[in-house]
Design a protein around this motif. Sequence first.
Motif, short mmCIF file in Angstrom:
data_model
loop_
_atom_site.label_atom_id
_atom_site.label_comp_id
_atom_site.label_asym_id
_atom_site.label_seq_id
_atom_site.Cartn_x
_atom_site.Cartn_y
_atom_site.Cartn_z
N MET A 1 0.85 -1.21 0.00
CA MET A 1 0.00 0.00 0.00
C MET A 1 0.87 1.24 0.00
N ASN A 2 0.57 2.16 -0.84
CA ASN A 2 1.34 3.39 -0.98
C ASN A 2 0.65 4.51 -0.23
N ASN A 3 1.38 5.10 0.72
CA ASN A 3 0.80 6.16 1.53
C ASN A 3 1.17 7.55 1.03
N ASN A 4 1.99 7.63 -0.05
CA ASN A 4 2.41 8.92 -0.57
C ASN A 4 1.34 9.47 -1.50
N MET A 5 0.43 10.19 -0.97
CA MET A 5 -0.64 10.75 -1.79
C MET A 5 -0.84 12.21 -1.42
N SER A 6 -1.40 12.95 -2.36
CA SER A 6 -1.64 14.37 -2.13
C SER A 6 -2.78 14.57 -1.15
N PRO A 7 -2.85 15.74 -0.53
CA PRO A 7 -3.97 16.03 0.38
C PRO A 7 -5.33 15.88 -0.30
N GLU A 8 -5.40 16.25 -1.61
CA GLU A 8 -6.68 16.15 -2.32
C GLU A 8 -7.08 14.69 -2.49
N ASN A 9 -6.10 13.83 -2.85
CA ASN A 9 -6.40 12.40 -2.96
C ASN A 9 -6.81 11.81 -1.62
N SER A 10 -6.17 12.29 -0.56
CA SER A 10 -6.51 11.80 0.77
C SER A 10 -7.96 12.13 1.12
N LYS A 11 -8.42 13.32 0.73
CA LYS A 11 -9.82 13.71 0.98
C LYS A 11 -10.77 12.81 0.21
N ILE A 12 -10.39 12.49 -1.04
CA ILE A 12 -11.26 11.64 -1.85
C ILE A 12 -11.36 10.24 -1.26
N PHE A 13 -10.24 9.70 -0.83
CA PHE A 13 -10.26 8.38 -0.20
C PHE A 13 -11.09 8.40 1.08
N ASP A 14 -10.98 9.47 1.84
CA ASP A 14 -11.80 9.58 3.05
C ASP A 14 -13.29 9.58 2.70
N LEU A 15 -13.64 10.31 1.64
CA LEU A 15 -15.03 10.34 1.21
C LEU A 15 -15.50 8.96 0.75
N LEU A 16 -14.65 8.27 0.01
CA LEU A 16 -15.00 6.93 -0.47
C LEU A 16 -15.25 5.98 0.70
N PHE A 17 -14.41 6.03 1.70
CA PHE A 17 -14.57 5.11 2.82
C PHE A 17 -15.74 5.52 3.71
N ASN A 18 -15.96 6.81 3.88
CA ASN A 18 -17.13 7.25 4.65
C ASN A 18 -18.42 6.85 3.95
N ALA A 19 -18.45 7.03 2.62
CA ALA A 19 -19.64 6.65 1.86
C ALA A 19 -19.83 5.14 1.86
N GLY A 20 -18.74 4.39 1.64
CA GLY A 20 -18.84 2.94 1.66
C GLY A 20 -19.29 2.40 2.99
N GLU A 21 -18.76 2.99 4.07
CA GLU A 21 -19.17 2.57 5.42
C GLU A 21 -20.66 2.79 5.61
N ALA A 22 -21.13 3.97 5.23
CA ALA A 22 -22.55 4.30 5.43
C ALA A 22 -23.46 3.38 4.63
N LEU A 23 -23.11 3.11 3.38
CA LEU A 23 -23.97 2.30 2.52
C LEU A 23 -23.97 0.83 2.95
N LEU A 24 -22.79 0.25 3.13
CA LEU A 24 -22.71 -1.17 3.48
C LEU A 24 -23.26 -1.44 4.87
N ARG A 25 -22.98 -0.56 5.81
CA ARG A 25 -23.48 -0.77 7.17
C ARG A 25 -24.99 -0.59 7.26
N SER A 26 -25.58 0.11 6.31
CA SER A 26 -27.04 0.32 6.33
C SER A 26 -27.77 -0.64 5.40
N GLY A 27 -27.06 -1.65 4.88
CA GLY A 27 -27.73 -2.73 4.17
C GLY A 27 -27.64 -2.71 2.66
N ALA A 28 -26.84 -1.83 2.06
CA ALA A 28 -26.74 -1.77 0.60
C ALA A 28 -25.96 -2.97 0.08
N SER A 29 -26.24 -3.35 -1.17
CA SER A 29 -25.53 -4.47 -1.78
C SER A 29 -24.14 -4.04 -2.21
#
Length: 460
Positions: A1-29
């Motif tokens: 895993m590569n941790n060298n990413m720009s602050p903007e990419n870090s924000k996008i990854f945070d959004l992806l994981f927050n969104a994924g957490e919300a959808l999967l934990r609430s029953g989405a396929s």
Amino acid sequence: MNNNMSPENSKIFDLLFNAGEALLRSGASAASTTKTLLAICAKAGMENVSVSITVGQLTVSYQPTSDSFPISRMHNIAPGVLDIWWRTRAEDTIEQYLMGDLEIEEANLALQQYYERNKYRTLWWWTTAGYGILGAGFSILLNGDFTTTLGAVLVSVFVSMLFRWLSRVGAPGIFSYAAGGFCAVFLAAGFMLLTNTDQATICIVSALASRLAGVTAYAVIQDSITGWYLSAAGRLMDIAVCTAGLISGVAAAIAAAQPFIGDDIQLVTLVSAESTNWFYSILGAALVAGGFGLASGGWKIRLLALVILGSLAEVFYLILSESFEVNTYSAIFTVGTIIGGLCVLCSRMVSLTSNALMLVALLPLFPGLMIYQGALSYFFGLGDTSTSLMEALVTTYCLSMGGTLGQYLLSQLLWQIRKRQFLRTHPDKRFDRDLQHEYQAKDIMLPVFSKPFNGAEPRE
């Protein structure tokens, strides 16, 4: 895993994981969650993105350029259940981001706030009341009298509070289900002794019906159709383990209670949902759908829609099976197809995905009762175990495939309508389901039947 990413990419990854957490934990396929996360990546201008969802883990890989090293991050996600409150707010936030109404920081903050509010929500009495209403609905469907229905409400409320407490202390799922089944039997037996009635089985089943196998079958079927076999297998294993725990707790409680209550109260009897009174059948179905919707966080227009759809499912089933004398499985398949289509039509109006609507609307027809009776028949030598389990399996198949077919047909019809609208508006362009303003924002709640393993959908 590569941790060298720009602050903007870090924000996008945070959004992806927050969104994924919300959808999967609430029953989405897994399929719909993957499509949504790829939509977020497209909106952010990220290409060459891969999203992988396995049992309990979300992995996102991104290669900025063809000659650069890929950036990969993983996020562990606990299993979830239908949570209408959390899911609708997460989907609304994601849609606002895709439409450009929210910046990435604002979307991240909103998803994090919803996560914290969901974790510490104090409106637990609505959940408890919902399960009480659901217990009353199942008791009415199973022809329970007034006293039995009252007992079903009380036992359902207690079991709901028990599950909530066990969840807060972090008890493993199989032991939580075993404890719930064990307590439900003892409470039902005690209530029957106090009231001098003998419908303990109805009381027990009514309190446990929503927790028996079947209510997550839609996500399993859709994950299988779209090629997410590992996710589907994981969901099936979770269903099997939790159901085994529940049945084990019930069987242990029956064996422990029988010497004390004697033969006056039968804790293991065969019951059915057949009724000659349509009013009570429809009322029971409405209470089941409404109760589960309320317990899952559905309010106002969503709760009303769930009650109406649940009632319609029972009405259609009664008309087909009794008025037209259609055989049971054909009637169930047809009802599932009709309700699946209606849920797609209603999803945008109530801002809730069609899978979530369909899960609740068809709950009164689910075969949890047959699985319960089949398993206990094996332990106590009552009835034909193989017949009950086979009926449950076929019923689950008919409901799931019928509902999925209805969703598929209506969603394809909507795509064709959207395509014609687009071509009239933009005659010089080609319609593409991946266009952000044509698909990902407006129709993010439509069910997914393609295989979203990468960002490229087949072009029309």
